[in-house]
Design an enzyme around this catalytic site. Sequence first.
Site, short mmCIF file in Angstrom:
data_model
loop_
_atom_site.label_atom_id
_atom_site.label_comp_id
_atom_site.label_asym_id
_atom_site.label_seq_id
_atom_site.Cartn_x
_atom_site.Cartn_y
_atom_site.Cartn_z
N ASN A 43 1.06 -1.18 -0.28
CA ASN A 43 -0.38 0.24 -0.55
C ASN A 43 0.78 0.68 -0.47
O ASN A 43 2.05 1.12 0.91
CB ASN A 43 -1.25 0.23 1.64
CG ASN A 43 -1.63 1.03 1.37
OD1 ASN A 43 -2.69 1.30 0.20
ND2 ASN A 43 -2.11 1.43 2.96
N HIS A 48 0.80 4.83 1.40
CA HIS A 48 0.01 6.00 2.88
C HIS A 48 0.64 7.37 2.54
O HIS A 48 1.55 7.19 2.69
CB HIS A 48 -0.15 5.89 4.08
CG HIS A 48 -0.71 5.99 5.13
ND1 HIS A 48 -2.58 5.74 4.68
CD2 HIS A 48 -1.36 6.31 5.88
CE1 HIS A 48 -3.27 6.65 5.74
NE2 HIS A 48 -2.07 7.67 6.43
N SER A 80 5.17 7.28 2.35
CA SER A 80 5.24 5.58 2.67
C SER A 80 4.45 4.89 1.64
O SER A 80 3.77 4.65 1.59
CB SER A 80 4.44 4.96 5.27
OG SER A 80 5.45 5.75 5.57
N ASP A 100 -3.67 0.97 7.94
CA ASP A 100 -2.08 1.84 7.32
C ASP A 100 -0.92 1.47 8.86
O ASP A 100 -0.33 1.81 9.05
CB ASP A 100 -2.67 3.22 7.25
CG ASP A 100 -3.61 3.40 6.16
OD1 ASP A 100 -3.64 2.95 4.97
OD2 ASP A 100 -4.73 4.22 6.66
C1 GAR Z 1 -2.97 8.86 -2.55
O1 GAR Z 1 -2.85 10.03 -2.28
C2 GAR Z 1 -2.56 7.86 -1.61
O2 GAR Z 1 -1.38 7.88 -1.07
C3 GAR Z 1 -4.23 7.62 -0.79
O3 GAR Z 1 -4.46 8.24 -1.96
C4 GAR Z 1 -4.62 9.16 -3.08
C5 GAR Z 1 -4.72 8.13 -4.14
O4 GAR Z 1 -4.36 8.85 -5.36
N1 GAR Z 1 -4.20 6.62 -0.78
C6 GAR Z 1 -4.70 6.95 1.02
O5 GAR Z 1 -5.55 7.85 1.86
C7 GAR Z 1 -5.26 5.24 1.36
N2 GAR Z 1 -4.81 4.99 3.11
P1 GAR Z 1 -4.59 8.54 -6.97
O6 GAR Z 1 -6.37 7.95 -6.77
O7 GAR Z 1 -3.99 9.28 -7.36
O8 GAR Z 1 -3.26 7.61 -7.01
#
Ligand code: GAR
Length: 242
Positions: free
Chosen positions: A137, A139, A166, A175
């Site tokens: 993942n 995060h 991370s 997470d």
């Molecule tokens: C990213 O910032 C990712 O780190 C976050 O969602 C966004 C997705 O953007 N993920 C989380 O918060 C998971 N806990 P994307 O769809 O443009 O890749």
Amino acid sequence: MAVYNLATIDVAKVIMFVTDSSLNQTNKPEKKRFVILISGLGSNMQHIAQLANDSSSRVSIQAVVSNKASAAGLDWAARRGIETAVVDHRLFSDREKFDQALARVVVKFEPDYVLLAGFMRILTPGFVNQFKGRLINIHPSLLPAFPGLHTHARAIEAGVQRHGCSVHFVTDELDYGPVIAQAALEVSTTETPEQLAQRVLVLEHQLYPKVVQWLSRDQVTLDDNGKVTLHGVSYRHIGTSE
Ligand code: GAR
């Protein structure tokens, strides 16, 4: 695009895929198979998928799967000839049933690794254990700080000087899990959560593909005690303190 919305569906009948058995015979590097799970834009997925364009790359994106048919990243992937699938979480009575259906779709693509890239569903222990050691993942915080949502606003609120993202192995805890690599930046005292999120996203786009490259070359190992070791990699960090 294949859309799966029934827990009982026989995915074997709706997914066709070809296994390329010629890779080793042509002296091309053996590729690792990745399935990417998204819920929205999929900008991280796009940066990872672009790795596969390099002829020397060992990254093969087998499918992009979403819990939302409206996820913009699905169109992006389909336009580039990547197999896409939807398992709509709203059509399942509980998390277990959704995760079981999702797992059935994912395993059909025979992934070496399953990458969560903005996949905004909490996964059950059943799913996590099925892909133990192969589920990764990203995060948007420097874990273990700020698990969960609204990480950028919480970082500003807490007055931290450094924030970032991370990439980690997924465990039962949200997470949480062994960190593979992080990227950090200095937090400005004047920026908004949205501005900080944009700056962190730029780091995410550097960090996640880097980790995927390492995975594709067998440079990341996770031992039974949850310790991550990188082989042939001299750094695990991108950003201000590099
Ligand atoms: C990213 O910032 C990712 O780190 C976050 O969602 C966004 C997705 O953007 N993920 C989380 O918060 C998971 N806990 P994307 O769809 O443009 O890749």
